[in-house]
Each structure stands twice: as C-alpha cells, then as structure tokens.
Design an enzyme around this catalytic site. Structure first.
Site, PDB file in Angstrom:
ATOM      1  N   SER A 260      31.647  68.236  65.537  1.00 33.95           N
ATOM      2  CA  SER A 260      30.487  67.615  66.162  1.00 33.95           C
ATOM      3  C   SER A 260      30.800  67.397  67.639  1.00 33.95           C
ATOM      4  O   SER A 260      31.906  67.695  68.100  1.00 33.95           O
ATOM      5  CB  SER A 260      30.194  66.275  65.490  1.00 33.95           C
ATOM      6  OG  SER A 260      31.155  65.328  65.929  1.00 33.95           O
ATOM      7  N   LYS A 261      29.828  66.852  68.340  1.00 35.62           N
ATOM      8  CA  LYS A 261      29.979  66.636  69.780  1.00 35.62           C
ATOM      9  C   LYS A 261      31.220  65.797  70.099  1.00 35.62           C
ATOM     10  O   LYS A 261      31.781  65.901  71.174  1.00 35.62           O
ATOM     11  CB  LYS A 261      28.737  65.934  70.323  1.00 35.62           C
ATOM     12  CG  LYS A 261      27.515  66.825  70.294  1.00 35.62           C
ATOM     13  CD  LYS A 261      26.789  66.820  71.644  1.00 35.62           C
ATOM     14  CE  LYS A 261      25.755  67.916  71.729  1.00 35.62           C
ATOM     15  NZ  LYS A 261      24.537  67.614  70.970  1.00 35.62           N
ATOM     16  N   ARG A 262      31.616  64.948  69.135  1.00 39.57           N
ATOM     17  CA  ARG A 262      32.804  64.117  69.373  1.00 39.57           C
ATOM     18  C   ARG A 262      34.031  64.986  69.679  1.00 39.57           C
ATOM     19  O   ARG A 262      34.955  64.559  70.340  1.00 39.57           O
ATOM     20  CB  ARG A 262      33.121  63.272  68.141  1.00 39.57           C
ATOM     21  CG  ARG A 262      32.272  62.041  67.984  1.00 39.57           C
ATOM     22  CD  ARG A 262      32.687  61.278  66.757  1.00 39.57           C
ATOM     23  NE  ARG A 262      32.587  62.074  65.529  1.00 39.57           N
ATOM     24  CZ  ARG A 262      33.608  62.490  64.796  1.00 39.57           C
ATOM     25  NH1 ARG A 262      34.836  62.181  65.128  1.00 39.57           N
ATOM     26  NH2 ARG A 262      33.416  63.210  63.711  1.00 39.57           N
TER      27      ARG A 262
ATOM     28  N   GLY B  33      34.002  67.693  71.389  1.00 46.31           N
ATOM     29  CA  GLY B  33      33.822  68.485  72.613  1.00 46.31           C
ATOM     30  C   GLY B  33      32.557  69.310  72.472  1.00 46.31           C
ATOM     31  O   GLY B  33      31.742  69.069  71.579  1.00 46.31           O
TER      32      GLY B  33
END
Ligand code: GLU
Length: 498
Positions: free
Chosen positions: A254-256, A258
C-alpha cells in the site's frame, strides 16, 4: 493447447495503474505472447461515478510505457467489442432477460442498509457473513404484491442449497466452496444496474476468454461467477489466481510502503525494461537463479507453473539494483536523450551549455556517472555542479577538508600549479595525456609538501564540486576547464579561509 489462447486485463478505472494491476496485466500479456494468443484490454467502467476518462488514459499510458501492447481493446478495437463495459449495457440486458426466462433469478427486496446491518451483526459475532436467502422463501403472491407496490428489488441467482462449486485453479489447485456458504450472487442491483460478477462472465464468455489470470483478491468472486456461467449454460474458463504483492513487512502493498502507481516509478527515473523485468519476478520465476532477463527471454520462459503460491514481496532496493543494471547496459545515445530530458526538466539550460562548451562536452558530462546511477532522476544531482557555478557545499566536506590551515596551503599550491598549465591539460585535449598532467600537479603538491595525496585531493574536490564524492577528480578538473577550476578554488579560499 487446442483452443487459441485469449486472455484479458480488465481494470476498473477508479485509480491509476498500480503495481498489482500492472503485474496482472503483465502476466496476462506474457501468457498470451508465450502461447501465441491474444491479449485483450477491457475497461470495467460500470462504476460510472468513480470512473474517469483521465484514469482510463493513465491506464493506457501505463501499459504503453511498460510495453504491454494489447491486441484488442480501446483505441485499437477488435472483433469482440465494445471494450468498455459502459458501452455494453444492451448486451447485459439481453442476458438478464435470458436468465429470467430460464427461471434462474429471484427478486430480493432486502435493502442495502438491511444487508449492511446483518453483515455487521455477523461480524460482531465473529461469524462469516452470507446472505441468508430469506427472499427465496417469499410466496408468489407476496412477491407480486411488493412489486405492485413498487418496492425496489435486486435479482439474485438461485444457488443450489447443497453440493459445492469448485474449480481447478491453475496456481492453487482444487478450490471448492460449499454452496450453502455462498451468497446468492446479485445479477442486477435494485437500481437496475448489472453487477461486476455478472458482467464479467458475460464479457469473458462473449470475448471467448480461455484463461482468467487475476489477483487472488478475486478468488471469492470466482464461485459466484461460476454460478452465473452455470445458469447461462456456458463453459467455464480456466482460472489462475495470482498471489498478492506484499510490502517488506509482509502486509499488503500500500501507499505506506512508498509509491504504488506505475507512473510514479516512471517519473522517479525507472526504465520500463527494468520495471518489466522486476514485475515479472513478482511471484514468478523461470526456475533458475537468473534474474536479469530481456522481454523476449521472459516471454519464452513464462508459464503459469512458474508462478509461486506464496505472496510476492515488493523490494524497492531490488528494483533500484535492477534499474541500475539496465542503465549501465543502455546504449549511450539513448541514455543521453533521457538524461538530457531530466536535466532540462530540472531547469538546466542545456542549449546554452552546448553553445558554450559544445555538444560533445555536454554528452561527456552526462555520461560521467552513468555507471553509478540507479535511477535516471539521479543525473541532476550527480552532474549539477558542472552546470552551475554557484556551488552548494556539503557541510561535512567543508568541516573536514576546508577548515584547516594546511588545506588552505594545499589549495594555494594547486592553484599555482593550475595557473601554470596551458589548455593542453583540459577538455577537449587528448584525455589520457591531459589527465596525467592534472594528476601530476595534484600529486606533485602532495609530494613537495610531504603529505599524503588525500590531503590535497579532498580539499580540491570539495572546492571544485562542493562534494566529498563524485567522479574522478582529474576527470572532473579536465571537464571543468582551467578557468572554472581556478575560479572555484579562489572562491573556496576566500569563502572558507579568511
Ligand atoms: N475489474 C476488476 C478489477 O479491477 C477485475 C476483474 C477481473 O479480472 O475479473 O479488480
């Protein structure tokens, strides 16, 4: 394989093309190319509110950038169109009518709110939720009454109470679901719109899709889709559910972790060939240790059997390493074109540098750190000091190499040496000879002052580039030229030693 292979990538344009979607597209592409089949792109844009033309274009751009040419789909067309679900409404209506006539559907008057509440209650009790089939019990009279009253209803597929719905997944093997535990799949929502699980079956059947290769997150949809195939009396295609992609912490990517969109990697200076190679290894291996493979080699080796059953880990360091490899391998001229674009985007006025120092000089500077680069975007930082006389000095470098009186002396001595040199020591003179002359000056100072070469090399490096590391010192001096080297050493002397 007797039937011609036809596979599809069917993104919903509700977001940009992300790594997981691109990997699904890539595996479909590879399977099609390996088997001389067709790779089809179908845009699943039934969710009109969330779909967006811009996002469709972003998906097309992403596929194009990765080199995943599709044989049928938007723009290119094909014999099985339209390739946008939003343009296939008439087709869905036809098959809804057929299902109604066959008696395969029943109306469900439960509202989305009621269903959500029941789901929540189940979750609270820690039980898996499934529709309790209560509307199946309604009498004909009751159904007619509700319909007369205009109560909205969805249409669900009548699912057998007993038995199971099973299939042989090409990756996971036999997968089966007890019919008693399945939701009766909704075919038409109460607002009249057909559902994903229905449309996808109609489309895959009419487009003659032979293999459905998609993310494991769709596994629970598959029995519902099989129920639709069965209701319509259609042959079920083969399924291959590809394990998910996880971040290094083994949580779903996920965006966490990167950037997750393909365009972000493109903008970050990754090369499509590196991304292609890297994505192909997210869950697949050729069964040998080799990791660097060309597009053709990957196509040749690709097989569903080579797809792992366990999740793939997205390791951005590996991507960087791979990208560095492809940058090193890249043809010089091709590299220069991309690097120039990066520099121009960063505000470097390359035209005026070409005028001032010549095209060859610009090319020479651009190529100086090719071997070290991991991303195309690195080029700006790595060569900036050639294109800008206002140096930014690394604080660490200044403290270590431009603060002691002995460094001042070394700089002065090198300055004297440089001033005595003529143009033969600098670009565009014979490089080998010129580098020797410059080296003699620097090492000569160390020798005559009785210090190690580092005591001269480091201060000069920081003075002329602002950095403690970079290209070879003599090469840098050679390219900067006499005037700029002298000026920069003078600036450093004034700035740090008075
Ligand atoms: N449109 C679905 C998605 O984007 C994919 C459907 C499928 O592959 O069956 O997740």
């Amino acid at each position: 394989m007797c039937k011609d292979v036809r596979v599809r990538f069917a993104p919903s344009p509700t977001g940009y093309l992300h790594v997981g979607g691109a990997r699904t597209a890539l595996f479909n592409y590879l399977f099609a190319r390996h088997n001389d089949g067709s790779f089809i792109l179908r845009i699943e844009d039934t969710d009109r509110e969330r779909s967006d033309v811009e996002l469709v274009n972003a998906i097309l751009d992403g596929l194009n950038w990765l080199g995943l040419e599709y044989d049928e789909g938007p723009v290119v067309g094909g014999n099985y169109g339209p390739y946008f679900q939003s343009e296939r409404k008439g087709i869905y209506s036809k098959y809804i009518e057929i299902l109604k006539e066959k008696g395969s559907l029943y109306p469900c008057f439960c509202t989305p709110e009621e269903l959500a509440k029941r789901r929540e209650e189940c979750q609270k009790r820690g039980k898996p939720y499934r529709y309790d089939r209560r509307c199946r019990q309604l009498s004909k009279v009751e159904i007619e009454r509700r319909m007369r009253e205009g109560i909205p209803y969805a249409l669900r597929i009548l699912t057998p109470d007993d038995g199971e719905t099973a299939f042989d997944d090409m990756i996971r093997g036999r997968v089966s679901f007890k019919n008693s535990e399945l939701d009766d799949p909704i075919v038409v929502r109460s607002d009249g719109s057909p559902t994903y699980n229905f449309c996808v079956v109609v489309d895959d059947h009419l487009m003659e899709i032979t293999h459905v290769i998609r993310g494991e997150d769709h596994l629970s949809n598959t029995p519902k889709q099989i129920l639709v195939y069965n209701a319509l009396g259609w042959e079920v295609p083969l399924f291959a559910h590809v394990p998910l992609i996880l971040g290094p912490d083994r949580k779903r990517l996920s965006k966490r972790h990167g950037a997750t969109s393909i365009s972000a990697y493109r903008d970050d200076g990754y090369l499509p060939c590196a991304m292609f190679n890297f994505l192909s290894l997210l869950g697949w291996s050729a069964g040998e240790d080799r990791e660097i493979m060309s597009k053709d080699e990957i196509i040749e080796r690709f097989s569903i059997e080579g797809i792992s059953r366990s999740p793939a880990i997205f390791d951005v360091d590996k991507l960087k390493w791979m990208n560095g490899h492809y940058i090193r391998e890249m043809d010089e001229n091709e590299f220069v074109v991309l690097a120039e674009r990066q520099l121009i985007n960063n505000g470097v006025d390359l035209d005026s540098w070409k005028e001032r120092e010549g095209e060859q000089w610009v090319k020479r500077v651009i190529l100086i750190e090719k071997e070290k680069m991991k991303r195309m975007t690195d080029i700006f930082y790595l060569t900036e000091f050639f294109f800008n006389d206002e140096l930014e000095y690394e604080a660490r470098g200044v403290k270590k190499h431009l603060s002691k009186p002995e460094s001042k002396l070394m700089l002065q001595k090198v300055l004297d040496g440089l001033e005595g040199l003529d143009e033969r020591a600098f670009y565009p003179a014979d490089e080998g000879g010129a580098l020797d002359i410059l080296e003699d000056v620097v090492r000569g100072v160390a020798e005559s002052e009785g210090v190690s070469a580092g005591k001269v090399i480091h201060p000069v490096r920081v003075a002329i580039s602002g950095r403690t590391s970079g290209p070879g010192l003599f090469e840098m001096m050679y390219l900067l030229g006499k005037k700029r080297c002298v000026e920069r050493i003078n600036v450093a002397l004034d700035r740090f030693f008075t």
